[in-house]
Design an enzyme around this catalytic site. Structure first.
Site, mmCIF file in Angstrom:
data_model
loop_
_atom_site.group_PDB
_atom_site.id
_atom_site.type_symbol
_atom_site.label_atom_id
_atom_site.label_comp_id
_atom_site.label_asym_id
_atom_site.label_seq_id
_atom_site.Cartn_x
_atom_site.Cartn_y
_atom_site.Cartn_z
ATOM 1 N N LEU A 93 66.467 36.461 19.193
ATOM 2 C CA LEU A 93 65.817 36.231 20.478
ATOM 3 C C LEU A 93 66.695 35.413 21.428
ATOM 4 C CD1 LEU A 93 62.120 35.587 19.400
ATOM 5 C CD2 LEU A 93 63.264 37.727 19.968
ATOM 6 N N LEU A 94 67.394 34.398 20.903
ATOM 7 C CA LEU A 94 68.295 33.639 21.764
ATOM 8 C C LEU A 94 69.394 34.546 22.305
ATOM 9 C CD1 LEU A 94 69.341 31.033 23.021
ATOM 10 C CD2 LEU A 94 70.555 30.574 20.875
ATOM 11 N N TYR A 123 76.492 27.408 21.440
ATOM 12 C CA TYR A 123 76.814 28.236 22.599
ATOM 13 C C TYR A 123 78.244 28.778 22.637
ATOM 14 C CZ TYR A 123 72.256 26.988 24.324
ATOM 15 O OH TYR A 123 70.903 26.855 24.449
ATOM 16 N N PHE A 411 70.652 18.144 33.594
ATOM 17 C CA PHE A 411 69.774 19.082 34.289
ATOM 18 C C PHE A 411 69.064 19.969 33.280
ATOM 19 C CE2 PHE A 411 74.109 20.840 34.218
ATOM 20 C CZ PHE A 411 73.916 22.086 33.640
#
Length: 411
Positions: A93-94, A123, A411
Site C-alpha cells: 500500500l505504501l 524512503y 512539515f
C-alpha cells in the site's frame, strides 16, 4: 483485499487525519495544532487509502518554494502525513501511494520532492536521499561564554508578544531564506507554525517568548524560545528551549545568542534544530560543552532530473555526462549532460551510447543536490562510480554550496 486509493475530500479529513494520528502512536494533537494542519492541508494534493469505509493509509504534499544553490526559489512538493494502518502492512500500500504521488507530481510539473522521515530506512527505495543534516545543541551556560563581534553592544533587544510581531519576524525570515539552500519560503498560513504553542505540549515550560533585535528602529533579528524552570540542591537549573533564531547580520545574531545564554535562573540551552555550520559554534568558548549531535533532516528526490539540475546554479564550471539509474521513475533513467556554472545550468538527455563520466542513482543525486553531501563521499561509499578520470572531483566541487543546506522547521 483491495484498497481504493483516491484524492482526499474535505469531508473525509477528520477520519483521514485520525488514521495518521493512530499510526504515530494514537495520541491526539492539541485542538489548535490539529486546526492548523487542517487549514494547511491541500486536499487536491492528498491521498487516502480506503478499505470500505475505513481509512487505512494517508499521504499528502504541500506546495513549497525551496532555496537551491545559487539562491533561486524552486517549486517543491513537501511530502507529508504518510502512514499505513498497522492492520494493512506488507501489502504494497505504501508503494502504491508513492507511485501515484510521484506520477501526480510529475504531471503538476514539480521537479523536486522533499520529506522528513520517522524511519530513515523507508524512503531510499523510492529514490529519496538524505540532503540536509540538523544540529542539536545542549549548551552548559554555566561554563560556556560567548565572544561577540564588534557592534553587538549597539544592538537593542526587547521582549515582544510573539503573535503581535509575526509580520516583523517573518520579514526577517524572508530575507534570510535566499542565503541558505533547503530553506522554505513560507507561504500564506505557514507564518502560524513558528508561533504555534499549545499549552498541553509545554511539559512544564513557559509560554512561547520572543525577543527582537533592533537597530535604528528596524527589526534585524528575533528569537523564539521558552524557559523551563528547575531547581535542585545547587540552586536554579532552568533550561532555555530555543525554537528559532534568525538575524540579518553577525552583530544581531550574536546579541540574540548572548541574551539566551544569560537568562536568569537558567544553566542550559537546548536547541533542537540548528544548521551544521551554525556561526554559534565559533562564538562559544568551549564547543565540547555544547553537547552537539547531528541527525538526518530533509530527504530529497529529483522528480524530473533535467529540470531539477537546471534549476540550481553550480559553484564552479562543470560539464559532465551522468548515467542515472531510477527504477521507480523510469522517465529519469539514462544519460544526461549537465553543463553549468555560478550563473546557471543546462541539463539535457543524450544518447545512451554517449560516453558517461559518472554513474549513480537518482538517490545519490538527491543527496548531493543541495550541496550538503558531496559526490566524493558518496563515491567512497561505493554509491557513485567515476567513469572518466577527474570527473568526480569536477562534479563534486561544482555541486557544493557556500552555506550548509538546512530545513528550518518540520512539515
Amino acid at each position: 483485499m483491495t484498497a481504493e486509493l483516491r484524492e482526499l475530500g474535505q469531508s473525509d479529513w477528520d477520519r483521514w487525519y485520525g488514521t495518521l494520528e493512530r499510526a504515530f502512536g494514537g495520541l491526539h494533537e492539541a485542538p489548535e495544532e490539529r486546526e492548523l494542519w487542517d487549514a494547511l492541508t491541500e486536499c487536491d494534493r492528498s491521498l487516502g487509502l480506503w478499505d470500505g469505509e475505513e481509512c487505512v493509509g494517508t499521504a499528502g504534499a504541500f506546495s513549497f518554494r525551496m532555496t537551491v544553490p545559487g539562491g533561486a526559489l524552486v517549486d517543491t512538493a513537501g511530502v507529508t502525513m504518510v502512514s499505513v494502518a498497522a492492520t494493512h502492512r506488507r501489502r504494497g500500500l505504501l508503494t502504491s501511494m508513492m507511485r501515484r504521488q510521484l506520477d501526480d507530481l510529475r504531471e503538476r510539473g514539480d521537479a523536486l520532492a522533499v520529506l522528513t522521515v520517522s524511519e530513515p530506512a523507508i524512503y531510499g527505495r523510492f529514490g529519496y536521499g538524505v540532503a540536509t543534516w540538523s544540529l542539536r545543541a545542549s549548551i552548559d551556560t554555566t561554563r560556556v561564554r560567548l565572544t561577540v563581534p564588534e557592534g553587538t553592544d549597539e544592538v537593542r533587544l526587547r521582549y515582544a508578544v510573539p503573535a503581535e510581531v509575526t509580520d516583523a519576524c517573518e520579514a526577517v525570515y524572508a530575507r534570510v531564506v535566499p542565503g541558505r539552500p533547503g530553506m522554505l519560503a513560507r507561504q500564506p498560513g505557514w507564518e502560524r507554525l513558528p508561533v504555534l504553542d499549545p499549552e498541553r505540549d509545554r511539559d512544564g515550560a513557559s509560554p512561547l517568548q520572543c525577543v527582537l533585535a533592533e537597530r535604528a528602529g528596524e527589526v534585524i533579528g528575533y528569537a523564539y524560545f521558552a524557559v523551563k524552570p528547575d531547581w535542585d540542591a545547587r540552586g536554579p537549573q532552568g533550561v532555555v528551549l530555543v525554537r528559532a533564531v534568525e538575524a540579518l547580520d553577525p552583530a544581531a545574531y550574536a546579541a540574540l545568542w548572548r541574551f539566551l545564554c544569560d537568562i536568569d535562573l537558567t544553566s542550559r540551552i537546548e536547541a533542537l534544530n540548528r544548521p551544521v555550520d551554525d556561526p554559534l559554534l565559533h562564538l562559544v568558548s568551549d564547543v565540547r560543552r555544547c553537547g552537539l549531535v547531528t541527525r538526518d533532516s530533509l530527504h530529497l528526490r529529483l522528480v524530473e532530473v533535467g529540470a531539477a539540475l537546471e534549476a540550481r546554479a553550480y559553484r564552479t564550471p562543470v560539464d559532465v555526462v551522468l548515467d542515472v539509474a531510477d527504477a521507480f521513475c523510469p522517465w529519469n533513467e539514462g544519460r544526461w549532460r549537465l553543463t553549468g556554472d555560478p550563473k546557471g545550468a543546462s541539463c539535457k538527455r543524450v544518447d545512451d551510447d554517449a560516453p558517461a563520466d559518472l554513474a549513480l542513482s537518482v538517490r545519490e543525486l538527491g543527496s548531493a543536490y543541495l550541496g550538503g553531501v558531496s559526490l566524493a563521499e558518496l563515491a567512497w561509499a561505493g554509491r557513485v562510480r567515476e567513469l572518466r578520470p577527474g570527473a568526480l572531483a569536477e562534479a563534486s566541487l561544482a555541486f557544493g554550496s557556500g552555506a550548509a543546506p538546512w530545513l528550518p522547521h518540520p512539515f
